[in-house]
Design a protein around this motif. Structure first.
Motif, PDB file in Angstrom:
ATOM      1  N   ALA A   1       1.731   4.282  -3.366  1.00 44.47           N
ATOM      2  CA  ALA A   1       1.477   5.725  -3.382  1.00 44.47           C
ATOM      3  C   ALA A   1       2.514   6.466  -4.212  1.00 44.47           C
ATOM      4  CB  ALA A   1       1.471   6.279  -1.954  1.00 44.47           C
TER       5      ALA A   1
ATOM      6  N   THR B   1       0.823  -1.208   0.000  1.00 45.95           N
ATOM      7  CA  THR B   1       0.000   0.000   0.000  1.00 45.95           C
ATOM      8  C   THR B   1       0.858   1.259   0.000  1.00 45.95           C
ATOM      9  OG1 THR B   1      -1.753  -1.176   1.179  1.00 45.95           O
ATOM     10  CG2 THR B   1      -1.834   1.220   1.221  1.00 45.95           C
ATOM     11  N   VAL B   2       1.861   1.301   0.863  1.00 43.19           N
ATOM     12  CA  VAL B   2       2.719   2.493   0.946  1.00 43.19           C
ATOM     13  C   VAL B   2       3.522   2.668  -0.337  1.00 43.19           C
ATOM     14  CG1 VAL B   2       4.650   3.539   2.171  1.00 43.19           C
ATOM     15  CG2 VAL B   2       2.831   2.424   3.462  1.00 43.19           C
TER      16      VAL B   2
ATOM     17  N   THR C   1      -4.105  13.097  -0.677  1.00 41.09           N
ATOM     18  CA  THR C   1      -3.606  12.362   0.483  1.00 41.09           C
ATOM     19  C   THR C   1      -4.584  12.267   1.657  1.00 41.09           C
ATOM     20  OG1 THR C   1      -1.346  12.951  -0.143  1.00 41.09           O
ATOM     21  CG2 THR C   1      -1.685  12.147   2.105  1.00 41.09           C
TER      22      THR C   1
ATOM     23  N   ALA D   1      -5.791   3.411   5.243  1.00 44.34           N
ATOM     24  CA  ALA D   1      -5.671   2.915   6.622  1.00 44.34           C
ATOM     25  C   ALA D   1      -6.855   2.032   6.999  1.00 44.34           C
ATOM     26  CB  ALA D   1      -5.557   4.093   7.586  1.00 44.34           C
TER      27      ALA D   1
ATOM     28  N   GLY E   1      -3.472   2.065  -2.033  1.00 42.12           N
ATOM     29  CA  GLY E   1      -2.278   2.898  -1.949  1.00 42.12           C
ATOM     30  C   GLY E   1      -2.200   3.906  -3.074  1.00 42.12           C
TER      31      GLY E   1
ATOM     32  N   MET F   1      -3.514   7.685  -2.743  1.00 44.50           N
ATOM     33  CA  MET F   1      -2.951   8.646  -1.799  1.00 44.50           C
ATOM     34  C   MET F   1      -2.209   9.815  -2.440  1.00 44.50           C
ATOM     35  SD  MET F   1      -1.770   6.486   1.550  1.00 44.50           S
ATOM     36  CE  MET F   1      -0.664   5.304   0.801  1.00 44.50           C
ATOM     37  N   THR F   2      -1.762   9.660  -3.686  1.00 43.45           N
ATOM     38  CA  THR F   2      -1.025  10.751  -4.335  1.00 43.45           C
ATOM     39  C   THR F   2      -1.492  10.896  -5.780  1.00 43.45           C
ATOM     40  OG1 THR F   2       0.754   9.310  -5.099  1.00 43.45           O
ATOM     41  CG2 THR F   2       1.032  10.320  -2.919  1.00 43.45           C
TER      42      THR F   2
ATOM     43  N   ALA G   1      -5.327   8.559   2.197  1.00 40.43           N
ATOM     44  CA  ALA G   1      -4.670   7.911   3.330  1.00 40.43           C
ATOM     45  C   ALA G   1      -5.692   7.346   4.314  1.00 40.43           C
ATOM     46  CB  ALA G   1      -3.748   8.905   4.032  1.00 40.43           C
ATOM     47  N   THR G   2      -6.802   8.058   4.504  1.00 43.41           N
ATOM     48  CA  THR G   2      -7.868   7.553   5.381  1.00 43.41           C
ATOM     49  C   THR G   2      -8.426   6.239   4.855  1.00 43.41           C
ATOM     50  OG1 THR G   2      -8.465   9.813   6.022  1.00 43.41           O
ATOM     51  CG2 THR G   2     -10.113   8.088   6.386  1.00 43.41           C
TER      52      THR G   2
END
Length: 588
Positions: A106, A102-103, A178, A186, A146, A149-150, A182-183
């Motif tokens: 992004a 996921t990270v 983001t 998560a 992911g 997020m961006t 990001a919410t």
């Protein structure tokens, strides 16, 4: 609706029903859907095979090949030992895998982030003795989350930024996505980790003769060298490297002295180990412990040697002889690496075993000469199944190749399709993947399914059916409150994505969403963001996003497996997105 529009919807409805039924393999369903679409006239003859040149097919095939190349290096085993040596609980393994994917997604193309982690998922699956399908679908869904997020995380975000620029004169920036993205990421990670049991536990089935030729454990002879990872370490540590799937049956020390292989026995330089296990477990233990297979002598050939499983057939000159007594290498230039005898544990060194009819052996030699040698020795290859045991490992080139491809896509220097195709070609040039294994690594049925469905799905747009559906959407939405209208746009984008692909969904739905918002007196930003989220969250099918397609073959999934985990995740995204969007991007 016009007849072509009705026919397009009918073909896609029948196709989806066939996928859900699961009676026929997915590539055959795709091929039949394409033929039906051509027969009824919704796909023109000259566009019938346009899907075979589509970027998505190139991306998925190349990513599968690159992932296989990284898996062959053994570098993932080293990463597990270094960063997660004691993670054995399935939920913790899943948390680690999904969070990393996921990270990474992004900032790099989500299919690249997923491809590099698939080999680790298989390692975790072996370690915890569960099916890899437990990990692969949640990882694919994590890669989609992911990307939210961006701005560069996924193509819908880039396209919707361009649409906003055209409508308002101001584009979304890199991190405008983001807060909401990001919410959702998560919340999605928490859901995937705690509800992974919704994923059906599948095992990949190729339906080939390999299933019927399930070979018992082999015995190999390997030596502890000066640079071995287990030098001066106990036997128990060596066995951990095989995930409990291999055993040391004997230790031969100087002057042929046998040492009982107790778990606390310390391994010394020069020790010769007799190890029993499947060829996959033996390959892992040799690679990770950096042992030397003592039966493998260098033939001096220019080509890299290969190892093949074979059965000693009736009339074989090997029967009644050992490799040692027959001088197998000196006479035939092949090495005997391992021996398996069904129903019997072999306690001798492989080179000293007197071979019998029906014994299964692993022979290593030049790929050009090995087929002829097998014929001369009366050894029948098992469905040409190649094994990695004793093969050359090239750890650095495949990792560098993947990093260069990911950097090239992240910086926009190359399109994703070109970058990953170049990476796949590099894997073959640098002999990370032998040329004979290239096409099996790319999973042909998956690529055929994708290529056949692209023109079928595109018929919604070419016949104008998508425009008609958009008009119906506008009519329905005018009677809803702001949050309801936003929810409707999000749900429609999510539903349309499997049939138009995510970038096309944004191009079709985003202008409608912006005009819809303005007609209701709302600012367009929240609605455009809703379109991007919906287009980036296809959790219901394997065909809407290449990440979902990438794991379908390795995970052994059926078409109907995706909604089991994807439907509740989609509902969660709907519930969380609307209040988050209204909070970050007010409607007034």
């Amino acid at each position: 609706m016009t007849p072509p529009q009705l026919l397009s919807i009918a073909v896609i409805t029948l196709m989806m029903a066939a996928f859900i039924w699961g009676r026929f393999r997915y590539d055959l369903v795709g091929a039949c859907a394409l033929l039906l679409a051509v027969a009824v006239g919704v796909v023109p003859f000259d566009h019938a095979f346009s899907g075979f040149s589509d970027d998505i097919v190139i991306i998925v095939g190349s990513a599968l090949l690159v992932s296989a190349g990284v898996a062959r290096t053994g570098i993932m085993e080293a990463a597990i030992r270094r960063f997660a040596p004691n993670v054995r609980q399935v939920r913790m393994q899943l948390l680690l895998l999904v969070t990393i994917v996921t990270v990474l997604s992004a900032f790099v193309k989500n299919i690249g982030a997923l491809a590099i982690m698939i080999p680790i998922a298989f390692q975790f699956a072996r370690r915890s003795k569960v099916s890899a399908s437990v990990f692969l679908m949640p990882m694919a869904f994590g890669s989609l989350l992911g990307g939210l997020m961006t701005q560069i995380g996924t193509s819908p975000n880039i396209v919707v930024s361009r649409v906003r620029q055209e409508l308002t004169g101001e584009s979304f920036t890199m991190f405008d996505f983001t807060p909401v993205g990001a919410t959702l990421a998560a919340v999605g990670i928490v859901f995937l980790v705690f509800f992974y049991w919704l994923v059906p536990r599948r095992e990949r089935r190729d339906g080939s003769i390999n299933e019927a030729l399930d070979i018992a454990n082999y015995v190999i002879e390997a030596q502890v060298m000066a640079g071995s990872a287990v030098l001066e370490r106990p036997v128990s540590e060596l066995l951990e490297m095989a995930g409990g799937e291999a055993v040391v049956t004997s230790i031969l020390r100087a002057k042929q002295r046998r040492i009982t292989p107790l778990p606390d026995a310390i391994l010394r330089e020069g020790d010769v180990l007799l190890i029993e296990g499947s060829h996959a477990a033996l390959d892992r233990i040799v690679a990770r412990a950096r042992l030397s297979i003592t039966g493998g002598r260098d033939s001096g050939e220019a080509e890299s040697p290969v190892a093949v499983e074979g059965v000693v057939a009736s009339g074989s000159p090997l029967i009644g002889w050992s490799a040692e007594s027959l001088a197998l290498f000196d006479r035939f230039r092949v090495n005997l690496l391992a021996v398996s005898r069904r129903g019997e544990r072999i306690g001798e060194r492989p080179s000293a075993v007197r071979l019998r009819l029906g014994d299964v052996v692993v022979l290593q030699g030049s790929p050009g000469k090995l087929p002829g040698v097998l014929r001369d020795l009366g050894v029948l290859p098992l469905a040409e199944r190649l094994v990695l045991l004793g093969s050359l490992r090239r750890g650095l080139p495949p990792v560098l190749i993947l990093i260069v491809a990911m950097v090239a896509t992240a910086t926009g220097a190359l399109p994703v399709s070109v970058a990953f195709f170049a990476a796949a070609v590099a894997m073959v040039i640098f002999r990370v993947i032998p040329s004979r294994e290239v096409y099996s690594a790319m999973d042909g049925p998956i690529l055929v399914m994708l290529a056949t469905l692209i023109p079928v799905s595109d018929s919604l747009r070419t016949t104008g059916a998508s425009d008609v559906l958009a008009d119906w959407l506008a009519m329905v939405g005018h009677g809803l409150p702001g949050w309801g209208a936003l929810l409707l746009i999000l749900a429609v984008a999510m539903a349309v994505t499997p049939f138009l692909n995510n970038a096309a969904t944004v191009l079709v739905v985003a202008p409608i969403a912006a005009g819809f918002a303005q007609s209701l007196g709302y600012r367009p930003e929240a609605f455009l963001m809703a379109v991007a989220i919906g287009a980036g969250c296809d959790f219901l099918t394997p065909i809407g996003h290449q990440s979902n397609t990438l794991v379908m073959g390795p995970g052994g999934y059926r078409f109907s497996d995706y909604p089991r985990l994807g439907l509740p995740l989609s509902a969660l995204v709907l519930l969380v997105s609307v209040p988050a969007l209204i909070l970050v991007w007010p409607l007034h």
